[in-house]
Design a protein around this motif. Sequence first.
Motif, short mmCIF file in Angstrom:
data_model
loop_
_atom_site.label_atom_id
_atom_site.label_comp_id
_atom_site.label_asym_id
_atom_site.label_seq_id
_atom_site.Cartn_x
_atom_site.Cartn_y
_atom_site.Cartn_z
N TRP A 79 -15.94 34.27 -43.15
CA TRP A 79 -14.55 33.81 -43.15
C TRP A 79 -13.80 34.28 -41.91
O TRP A 79 -12.98 33.53 -41.35
N LEU A 109 -14.81 31.97 -39.26
CA LEU A 109 -14.23 30.64 -39.44
C LEU A 109 -12.81 30.59 -38.86
O LEU A 109 -12.50 29.71 -38.06
N LEU A 140 -18.93 26.57 -44.33
CA LEU A 140 -18.86 27.40 -45.52
C LEU A 140 -18.90 26.50 -46.74
O LEU A 140 -18.45 25.36 -46.70
N CYS A 150 -18.21 26.28 -51.03
CA CYS A 150 -17.79 26.76 -52.35
C CYS A 150 -18.43 25.85 -53.38
O CYS A 150 -18.20 24.64 -53.39
N ASP A 205 -19.88 30.95 -50.51
CA ASP A 205 -18.88 31.51 -49.60
C ASP A 205 -17.50 31.64 -50.23
O ASP A 205 -16.51 31.75 -49.52
N THR A 206 -17.44 31.62 -51.56
CA THR A 206 -16.15 31.76 -52.23
C THR A 206 -15.79 33.23 -52.35
O THR A 206 -16.57 34.03 -52.87
N VAL A 232 -10.32 23.53 -44.42
CA VAL A 232 -10.72 24.21 -45.65
C VAL A 232 -10.45 23.32 -46.86
O VAL A 232 -9.67 22.38 -46.81
N GLN A 247 -14.81 24.48 -44.45
CA GLN A 247 -15.24 24.93 -45.76
C GLN A 247 -15.23 23.73 -46.71
O GLN A 247 -14.24 23.00 -46.79
#
Length: 371
Positions: A12, A15, A25, A27, A78-79, A323, A346
């Motif tokens: 993160w 990013l 990324l 989630c 990646d959460t 994102v 993301q």
Amino acid sequence: MKKNLTDVMDRWVRLVRREMPHEILLCTAVPPSPAFQAALDGRDQTWKNRDCLCNSDPEWVVRHCQLNAEAINAVEDDTLPIVCPHLHFGESVCSGLLGGKVRYIGTASHTCSGAEPLLPTWDGLDELRLDDDNPILKQVLKMLELAAANSRQEFFLTHFILMDALNLAVELRGTTQAYIDLIVCPDELRRLMEFGIELNEWFLRHQENVIRPHNQAVSGGHPITGRGPMWGAIFDSVDAYTLCHPQTYLDFGLEYQSRLLERIGGGMMHTHGTAVFDLLPHVAKLKGLMATQVGNDLHGGETFPMLPKLREARALAGEVPLVKLRLSAEEFERGIRARLLVGNAQYVVPCETPDQARRYIEMARNYRAVD
């Protein structure tokens, strides 16, 4: 805690520093666990007037945060385990912070808020004050302190979404009047937006007194809990501008949101699908912008496919990280195979099983976008 937390925090940071031009990324939105569902079962889901859930059942709010974190930490995607326990105060909290009478409505699992216009005329604008002893401010901080004390070091805390510029005017003046003010009372509206910078920074600093030491303890002092992406988990919004010509944002939004983001050390932008591609090139110019969401939700519960729009979103946003790009499972797999996914972004993809989540995580880790 999440097994790969350090790796996720590192990713993160990269990013938001724009160091992942070809990486992504992921989630994985997995179905709720039995424990999570059990926490909802038996709670009244009737939508009606209620007290704020943070005041009527703060222990349940904390338990809900714990269950959210457990679900996030069980998956090595990646959460980050980030929760907002004071979300239930709703967006009219900004009126309450200034002495407005807030009404709460919702279910036994979630409440939101509304308030009568605090400024029906402009006469009261100069009387607005920031009061450190405001009762709603104390309620908010009490909820944050309770969540921090019972986090078991399993989750980070995040701040309430910013309520500034035209969004603040809608709350304090009323929706219709705020839009009329753009034409009839532009000078007074600008004064209100100027005050909104002070209001939001003041509210954030109070929250930060609880959030920063807690998040630094959870992260073990990782840079993510400095003035970086964890601070940048603060979201601003352009919701009120979706009904306007983009020039309205340039005239009555960009300057005020830029100054606020710079003063608080940066933040991200929340959007909906409505007018997102009209606003995106202007949002991308915000000073202090760490990343922007690109929503795909429209009025009436409709959505549009995100995959065909990724290249356009990247072109409009430039190098700004993207994102919360929501893809279906089919879109994600097709995007990986055809290398259609843009980098420094993301993605949120639904997964039905842990095995599917693990497979998608591996695909995301190995993916490299094309220029």
